[in-house]
Design an enzyme around this catalytic site. Structure first.
Site, PDB file in Angstrom:
ATOM      1  CG  HIS A  14       3.417 -16.188  28.473  1.00 37.27           C
ATOM      2  ND1 HIS A  14       4.269 -15.881  29.567  1.00 37.27           N
ATOM      3  CD2 HIS A  14       2.901 -15.004  28.198  1.00 37.27           C
ATOM      4  CE1 HIS A  14       3.982 -14.771  30.043  1.00 37.27           C
ATOM      5  NE2 HIS A  14       3.161 -14.061  29.215  1.00 37.27           N
ATOM      6  CG  HIS A  16      -0.195 -11.175  26.409  1.00 31.97           C
ATOM      7  ND1 HIS A  16      -0.880 -11.341  27.633  1.00 31.97           N
ATOM      8  CD2 HIS A  16       1.310 -11.750  27.042  1.00 31.97           C
ATOM      9  CE1 HIS A  16      -0.328 -11.504  28.746  1.00 31.97           C
ATOM     10  NE2 HIS A  16       1.074 -11.923  28.478  1.00 31.97           N
ATOM     11  CG  HIS A 194       1.718 -12.607  33.336  1.00 29.16           C
ATOM     12  ND1 HIS A 194       0.669 -13.303  32.853  1.00 29.16           N
ATOM     13  CD2 HIS A 194       2.294 -11.873  32.320  1.00 29.16           C
ATOM     14  CE1 HIS A 194       0.861 -13.265  31.352  1.00 29.16           C
ATOM     15  NE2 HIS A 194       1.806 -12.454  31.164  1.00 29.16           N
ATOM     16  CD  GLU A 197       6.553  -9.420  32.819  1.00 28.91           C
ATOM     17  OE1 GLU A 197       5.344  -9.257  33.193  1.00 28.91           O
ATOM     18  OE2 GLU A 197       6.962  -8.982  31.685  1.00 28.91           O
ATOM     19  CG  ASP A 275       5.238 -11.667  27.235  1.00 22.90           C
ATOM     20  OD1 ASP A 275       3.805 -11.994  27.619  1.00 22.90           O
ATOM     21  OD2 ASP A 275       5.564 -11.073  28.183  1.00 22.90           O
ATOM     22  CG  ASP A 276       2.944  -9.022  24.583  1.00 23.74           C
ATOM     23  OD1 ASP A 276       1.732  -8.868  24.460  1.00 23.74           O
ATOM     24  OD2 ASP A 276       3.545  -8.958  25.808  1.00 23.74           O
TER      25      ASP A 276
HETATM   26  N1  HPA Z   1       3.243  -8.553  31.148  1.00 22.00           N
HETATM   27  C1  HPA Z   1       2.197  -8.248  31.780  1.00 22.00           C
HETATM   28  N2  HPA Z   1       1.050  -8.068  31.237  1.00 22.00           N
HETATM   29  C2  HPA Z   1       1.073  -8.150  29.984  1.00 22.00           C
HETATM   30  C3  HPA Z   1       2.075  -8.453  28.981  1.00 22.00           C
HETATM   31  C4  HPA Z   1       3.396  -8.936  29.780  1.00 22.00           C
HETATM   32  O1  HPA Z   1       4.602  -9.097  29.282  1.00 22.00           O
HETATM   33  N3  HPA Z   1       1.857  -8.539  28.083  1.00 22.00           N
HETATM   34  C5  HPA Z   1       0.608  -8.106  27.776  1.00 22.00           C
HETATM   35  N4  HPA Z   1      -0.016  -8.136  29.093  1.00 22.00           N
HETATM   36 ZN    ZN Z   2       2.563 -12.146  29.383  1.00 23.65          ZN
END
Ligand code: HPA
Ligand code: ZN
Length: 324
Positions: A14, A16, A194, A197, A275-276
């Site tokens: 996971h 991006h 997703h 969250e 994630d990022d």
């Molecule tokens: N959540 C949802 N969308 C996203 C995320 C995230 O953490 N990062 C990039 N797009």
């Molecule tokens: Zn994500």
């Protein structure tokens, strides 16, 4: 523990890729492409990464990716991340990318695909790092737009390991994307989404029932629904959990409050992911180390989490055996 966690062969499920854009590269690409940034310096950019929720992050994330214009930019973005990840003991990366965010800026799908594909091959050769590609749909955009992107991607269907669903979760239930996911299913493209969250446990259920996903990205709010937890356990559905992301986007106040230990106790198949990483305070190793500090997990727990990721990765059985 640091050395053990660094050496542990880690697969990331996971990520991006646009969220791996470090401020240093952002400035380099801005200069290369003659783009004005809203930050005066790398330090000022980092200081702006102070988020209150998912939406406040997404605004900064979409702004940041404006520097990506050419195939070379996408190649450099991905290679920059692959090199960093490889240095942290990551052996396989599955990257989401957001074609709609680029199309909206006039950057065509072929530009994105060419750059990412080149980087993937480069990483395989130079680092021995394998990767997978997950084309994500923006859930706060119309489902018709997602469908047209899926059709537009026809020349690249073979290159897609999965489709995914990301961006603002509140008020954008998986159900809206049922037809798009059905189309992907008929094309033989695996599906992830997703869910859970910021959104409710019901969205996880919908993603399973209506989108037929094989993994849930995040999924941490499943604990609000005990029947769902049982189902996730019984069906062995993998959750791609992102600990530092959840802290930075205020899904939890502190990592010590994170539901990870409860999810683990519930017998769920968990993986740890970044994630990022450029926006949330670090990559895979930082996430693993933060969990060690917050939960005191021993080596056996981390071995199990790393094995779960290799087990659930979109790779050949040959590669799976090589990574085990
Ligand atoms: N959540 C949802 N969308 C996203 C995320 C995230 O953490 N990062 C990039 N797009
Ligand atoms: Zn994500």
């Amino acid at each position: 523990m640091h050395d053990f966690l660094k050496r542990l062969p880690k697969a990331e499920l996971h990520l991006h890729i646009e969220g791996s854009l470090e401020p240093e590269l952002m400035f380099t690409l801005a200069e290369r492409n003659g783009i004005e940034l809203p930050y005066a310096s790398v330090e000022e950019a980092r200081a702006a990464y102070d988020f209150t929720d998912l939406q406040s992050f997404l605004d900064v994330y979409f702004q940041g990716m404006s520097v990506l214009r050419t195939a070379e930019d996408f190649h450099d973005l991905a290679m920059d991340y692959f090199r960093r990840a490889s240095g942290e003991g990551v052996v396989h990366v599955e990257m989401h990318f957001d074609p709609q965010a680029h199309l909206a800026r006039g950057v065509g799908l072929s530009v994105v695909m060419e750059g990412l594909d080149l980087a993937r091959r480069h990483a395989e050769r130079e680092l021995g790092l394998s990767s997978a590609l997950i084309m994500a749909f923006l859930r706060d955009r119309p489902a018709e737009e997602a469908m047209s992107v899926l059709e537009m991607a026809a020349p690249y269907w073979e290159m897609l390991d999965a489709v995914g669903l990301d961006s603002a979760e509140h008020g954008n239930p998986p159900a809206r994307f049922r037809e798009v996911y059905e189309r992907a299913r008929r094309l033989g493209i695996p599906r992830v989404a997703h869910a859970g969250e910021e959104g409710p446990a019901d969205y996880i259920r919908e993603a399973l029932d209506l989108l037929d996903v094989c993994r849930i990205d995040h999924g941490v709010r499943c604990l609000e629904d005990p029947a769902l937890v049982s189902r996730l356990r019984d069906e062995g559905i993998v959750l791609t959990v992102c600990p530092l992301s959840n802290v930075r986007l205020k899904v939890v106040e502190r990592l010590a409050d994170h539901p990870l230990p409860r999810l683990l106790d519930a017998g769920l198949k968990l993986t740890l992911n970044s994630d990022d990483p450029a926006y949330f305070g670090g990559g895979m190793l930082a996430n693993f180390e933060a969990c060690h500090h917050a939960f005191g997990w021993d080596e056996a727990v981390f071995r199990r989490l790393a094995a779960n990721a290799i087990e659930a990765a979109f790779i050949s059985d040959e590669r799976r055996v090589a990574l085990r």
